[in-house]
Enzyme design. Structure first.
Site, mmCIF file in Angstrom:
data_model
loop_
_atom_site.group_PDB
_atom_site.id
_atom_site.type_symbol
_atom_site.label_atom_id
_atom_site.label_comp_id
_atom_site.label_asym_id
_atom_site.label_seq_id
_atom_site.Cartn_x
_atom_site.Cartn_y
_atom_site.Cartn_z
ATOM 1 N N LEU B 186 0.733 -1.157 -0.096
ATOM 2 C CA LEU B 186 -0.230 0.219 0.417
ATOM 3 C C LEU B 186 0.578 1.451 -0.174
ATOM 4 C CD1 LEU B 186 -3.176 0.610 -0.022
ATOM 5 C CD2 LEU B 186 -2.276 1.115 2.235
ATOM 6 N N ALA B 191 2.619 8.088 -0.007
ATOM 7 C CA ALA B 191 1.175 7.793 0.687
ATOM 8 C C ALA B 191 1.687 6.941 1.890
ATOM 9 C CB ALA B 191 0.019 7.812 -0.841
ATOM 10 N N GLY B 192 2.139 7.233 3.164
ATOM 11 C CA GLY B 192 2.194 6.343 4.356
ATOM 12 C C GLY B 192 0.352 6.947 4.501
ATOM 13 N N ARG B 304 -5.230 -4.716 12.543
ATOM 14 C CA ARG B 304 -4.876 -4.010 13.442
ATOM 15 C C ARG B 304 -5.190 -4.553 14.899
ATOM 16 N NH1 ARG B 304 -8.126 1.975 11.535
ATOM 17 N NH2 ARG B 304 -4.915 2.477 10.264
ATOM 18 N N GLN B 397 14.886 -0.798 31.735
ATOM 19 C CA GLN B 397 14.942 -0.611 32.685
ATOM 20 C C GLN B 397 15.417 -1.155 33.723
ATOM 21 O OE1 GLN B 397 16.029 2.976 33.283
ATOM 22 N NE2 GLN B 397 16.499 3.799 34.828
ATOM 23 N N GLY B 401 22.229 -1.532 33.348
ATOM 24 C CA GLY B 401 23.348 -1.907 32.093
ATOM 25 C C GLY B 401 23.225 -3.242 31.264
ATOM 26 N N GLU B 424 0.479 -0.183 10.466
ATOM 27 C CA GLU B 424 -0.543 -0.714 10.236
ATOM 28 C C GLU B 424 -1.320 0.112 11.240
ATOM 29 O OE1 GLU B 424 -2.294 -2.854 9.000
ATOM 30 O OE2 GLU B 424 -1.265 -4.047 8.590
#
Ligand SMILES: Cc1cc2nc3c(=O)[nH]c(=O)nc-3n(C[C@H](O)[C@H](O)[C@H](O)COP(=O)(O)OP(=O)(O)OC[C@H]3O[C@@H](n4cnc5c(N)ncnc54)[C@H](O)[C@@H]3O)c2cc1C
Ligand SMILES: Cc1cc2nc3c(=O)[nH]c(=O)nc-3n(C[C@H](O)[C@H](O)[C@H](O)COP(=O)(O)OP(=O)(O)OC[C@H]3O[C@@H](n4cnc5c(N)ncnc54)[C@H](O)[C@@H]3O)c2cc1C
Lengths: 263, 448
Positions: B186, B191-192, B304, B397, B401, B424
């Protein structure tokens, strides 16, 4: 050929098992149940045999378990088994090996069979007895903890391998026979999605004790579980932090003598 | 959903005349479809619904519990993901390799034809089952879930819903078997979010159509066996000037262009597709000429729900990893899971995941019941994608590290999560959709 696969519903190996307050069993809340892992090998071996022999070979699952065990049975049907017998009776709750074998023998004996596949043990109580007693009751040979299986020419005999310390034993047996399956025998398949849909239409015949011709729980008195107890808590582990090995040993000896008082 | 007290503003509106306790029912209106959740347990008796009883009960939108069939499907997806996909996920994401073999095996188990009818080799399941599968797969490898989602909820769905019998017979059996991977093209450079801006041209030439232009960001485009393309067949019409086509990569004039180097989803390829005088037989038009926009809009909901399900899987893994890690890690002489700062994160994550799961499953069940679910699918996607990003952030978090290194799974999931709020339909677009539907509902209740 008639193939029977025994199936038991057991708590998920990942589940944390707690004993109930009365000491009569485990706490069932929050526990997920699965097909006994070794029984999965049995289902798979039964299905492979059916695929190999084709024709009218039929794989029937036989399960002794509570009403909820239908989901476990349905999973085996989704893997490809043809139909199932579900022995379900409140009186059989907590049945010991002898009782289980007796009712299974009644159910299986009635339908006839050429080969029974089952797991080498149930991973919940680890007794590994039901199949041995069952084979005796049905008066057929048994080979336990099979790691390989071949059906002989013409389907008249079975060649079974058992992995033992340092090697493998090769057995041959006439049919009918009971074979209990070990890890490594095969890689059980997943229940495919079409298989799951087909399983909905397959027959599960439910049998009570009375249906199997028993008026009471068979041989209940031979052995029974008196009480369930939690394992004693393992003690705290203490790390000895000392630079030199000699210092560490000195500290260890001191602790064993003064705190643990064992030397 | 119109909650109590959720009426617009405090202006001199007609809301004042409404009874004090406000809900759709109190207003004497049938609540908008899907706006109410009736929670009924899936087991309604011995064996209950689990034994294959009719589980699309009228008036019932949602079961909290899954049926036996749904649990079994979830289990197969879970077992396959945790054994087979997990075995290759780390490596293929690190190397940026698409796992053809995994797709073949997923297809072998039925996952590439989940919602298609049996006559086309499908399994005939609903969106809820597809959602469960995508969630499980995403818990292990979100990249793998992309192709499964696009293939099922867009390519299969579009061809089956709007395609001619001939198109269905020609493509669907090979798509459900996994021989052909279906993709959906699409997006274009200009055109996004604005689908109506599609510029790729489609011109009639004798019995064929000739396509010119390029599509970008096409998931699995380089592995496609079937490409559903939306192109502009009429430059003078904006929305009615779009047409959908089935293109095979072997059609002359088709080629794969640039391959994107992405932040995440690295085991899913994202590519440009180039069409230079690409000839497509007229029989490969999906539906009719001019139906492209309708098809694009009509397939949004499924897509979706699919990405919302993928979000759920990512969020769940973020939580799982956070708890398992925090139980082991000690600082200041204590397990970090015993610090309140950690526990609050865990509480927040777990609550959000449950809420998202309810939204996702509501949307899927509505869709399976054939009821409108545009707003609900957008809500599910908006919320699940956002809380997934919060969850990977908090989980990383908690890792400290090491969470920032490739030694730990959370690093990959942190990167994979970002796109959930983009593809989507971006979160902004979801809000536009939701706001419009909500405001429209109010318009119906209190006409201005
Ligand atoms: C990994 C990946 C895979 C993809 N796979 C596919 C695929 O398989 N097939 C396919 O066709 N496409 C695919 N896409 C493209 C994807 O759908 C688009 O990226 C998405 O629709 C957004 O479009 P855009 O990138 O052009 O952003 P734009 O539309 O340019 O948006 C840029 C920003 O502006 C905001 N914005 C735009 N319009 C509005 C507005 N009206 N109001 C408020 N804010 C607005 C957006 O929300 C966004 O934040 C993929 C993208 C990615 C990253
Ligand atoms: C890219 C990178 C570069 C680095 N460079 C250097 C460097 O050059 N030199 C160097 O010395 N170090 C360096 N570090 C290490 C860095 O400083 C540590 O990662 C940081 O201090 C956090 O420690 P930790 O990773 O052990 O996490 P932990 O301390 O284990 O923390 C884990 C989680 O628990 C939380 N937590 C810990 N204690 C408490 C508490 N009491 N109450 C509430 N929450 C708590 C933390 O906030 C965190 O969310 C680097 C790290 C990275 C990732």
């Amino acid at each position: 050929m008639k193939v029977v696969v025994l199936l038991k519903r057991v708590p998920d190996t990942e589940a944390k098992i707690l004993i109930n307050q009365e000491g009569t069993g485990i706490r069932e809340d929050g526990i997920k149940y699965i097909i006994n892992t070794y029984d999965e090998y049995a289902v798979e071996e039964g299905l492979r045999l059916k695929e190999k022999l084709g024709g009218d070979t039929k794989v029937t699952v036989v399960c002794l378990g509570p009403a909820e065990a239908t989901e476990t049975i349905r999973t085996a049907l989704a893997m490809g088994a043809d139909d199932a017998v579900h022995i379900s009776d409140p009186a059989l709750a907590g049945a010991g090996p002898f009782t289980a074998a007796a009712v299974l023998a009644a159910a299986i004996g009635a339908g006839g069979f050429d080969i029974i596949f089952c797991g080498k043990q149930a991973i919940d109580d680890d007794q590994a007895q039901v199949q041995c007693i069952l084979a005796e009751m049905l008066d057929v040979p048994q080979v336990n903890a099979a790691s390989s299986f071949e059906i002989g020419a013409g389907g008249a005999a079975a060649a079974v391998g058992r992995r033992i310390e340092g090697g493998e034993e090769k057995w041959e047996s006439s049919l009918p026979v009971l074979i209990s399956c070990d890890k490594g025998l095969n890689e059980p398949r997943y229940a495919s999605l079409p298989g799951i849909m087909k399983a909905k239409k397959k027959e599960i015949r439910t049998k009570t004790l009375a249906d199997l011709g028993f008026h009471e729980v068979p041989n209940r008195g031979r052995s029974r579980i008196v009480k369930w107890l939690p394992l004693p808590r393992s003690g705290e582990c203490r790390m000895i932090e000392a630079g030199e090995p000699a210092d560490a040993v000195r500290e260890l000896v001191r602790l064993l003598r003064e705190e643990a008082k064992v030397i | 959903m119109i909650f109590d007290g959720g009426h617009p503003g405090n202006s001199e509106s007609k809301a004042r005349q409404a009874p004090d306790r406000r809900s759709g029912e109190d207003w004497g209106l049938t609540p908008p479809p899907g706006s109410c959740i009736f929670l009924i347990p899936a087991r309604t008796g011995p064996g209950g619904l689990a034994n294959g009883a009719n589980h699309t009960m009228q008036g019932t939108v949602m079961f909290i519990d899954l049926t036996e069939e749904e649990r079994m499907i979830q289990k197969t997806a879970r077992d396959f993901a945790r054994r087979d996909i997990a075995a290759v996920a780390e490596q293929s994401n690190r190397d940026g390799v698409f796992q053809d073999d995994i797709y073949r095996r997923l297809a072998g188990l039925g996952f590439m034809g989940m919602t298609m009818p049996e006559e086309f080799g499908g399994v005939g399941l609903g969106n809820l089952c597809l959602s469960l599968a995508l969630e499980e797969i995403s818990m292990v490898c979100p990249s793998t879930a992309v192709a499964v989602s696009v293939h099922n909820s867009l390519a299969n769905y579009i061809i089956h819903t709007w395609g001619s019998d001939e198109l269905k017979r020609r493509y669907l059996p090979r798509m459900t078997s996994g021989e052909l991977i279906g993709v959906y093209a699409l997006t274009e450079p200009n055109a996004g979010s604005d689908v109506a801006a599609i510029a790729m041209s489609a011109a009639r030439d004798g019995g064929d159509w000739v396509l010119n232009g390029s599509k970008i960001f096409i998931s699995t485009g380089d592995r496609a066996g079937v490409i559903v393309v939306i192109a502009r067949s009429d430059p003078d019409e904006r929305t009615r000037g779009l047409t959908a086509f089935v293109v095979e990569p072997v059609f002359p004039g088709f080629s794969v262009g640039k391959i994107e180097h992405k932040m995440g989803l690295r085991a899913s390829t994202t590519v440009e597709l180039v069409f230079e005088d690409c000839r497509v037989p007229a029989a490969n038009v999906i539906g009719e000429e001019g139906m492209g926009m309708k098809i694009a809009l009509g397939s949004l909901e499924g897509g979706r729900i699919g990405i919302a399900s993928q979000s759920l899987g990512i969020a769940q893994t973020a939580l799982d990893e956070a708890v398992l890690f925090a139980r082991e890690r000690r600082q200041f002489g204590e397990r970090i899971i015993d610090f309140q700062a950690t526990r609050w994160k865990i509480a927040e994550m777990a609550t959000n995941i449950d809420a998202a799961r309810l939204l996702v499953r509501r949307a899927a069940r509505l869709r399976d019941a054939g009821r409108p679910c545009g707003k609900e699918a957008s809500m599910a996607k908006l919320f699940a994608s956002r809380i997934a990003n919060e969850a990977v952030y908090d989980s990383l978090q908690i890792h400290g590290g090491v969470g920032y290194t490739q030694e730990f799974k959370i690093e990959r999931f942190f990167r994979d999560a970002r796109v959930l709020e983009i593809y989507e339909g971006t979160s902004e677009i979801q809000r536009i959709v939701i706001a419009k539907k909500v405001i429209d509902e109010y318009e119906r209740i209190f006409p201005a």
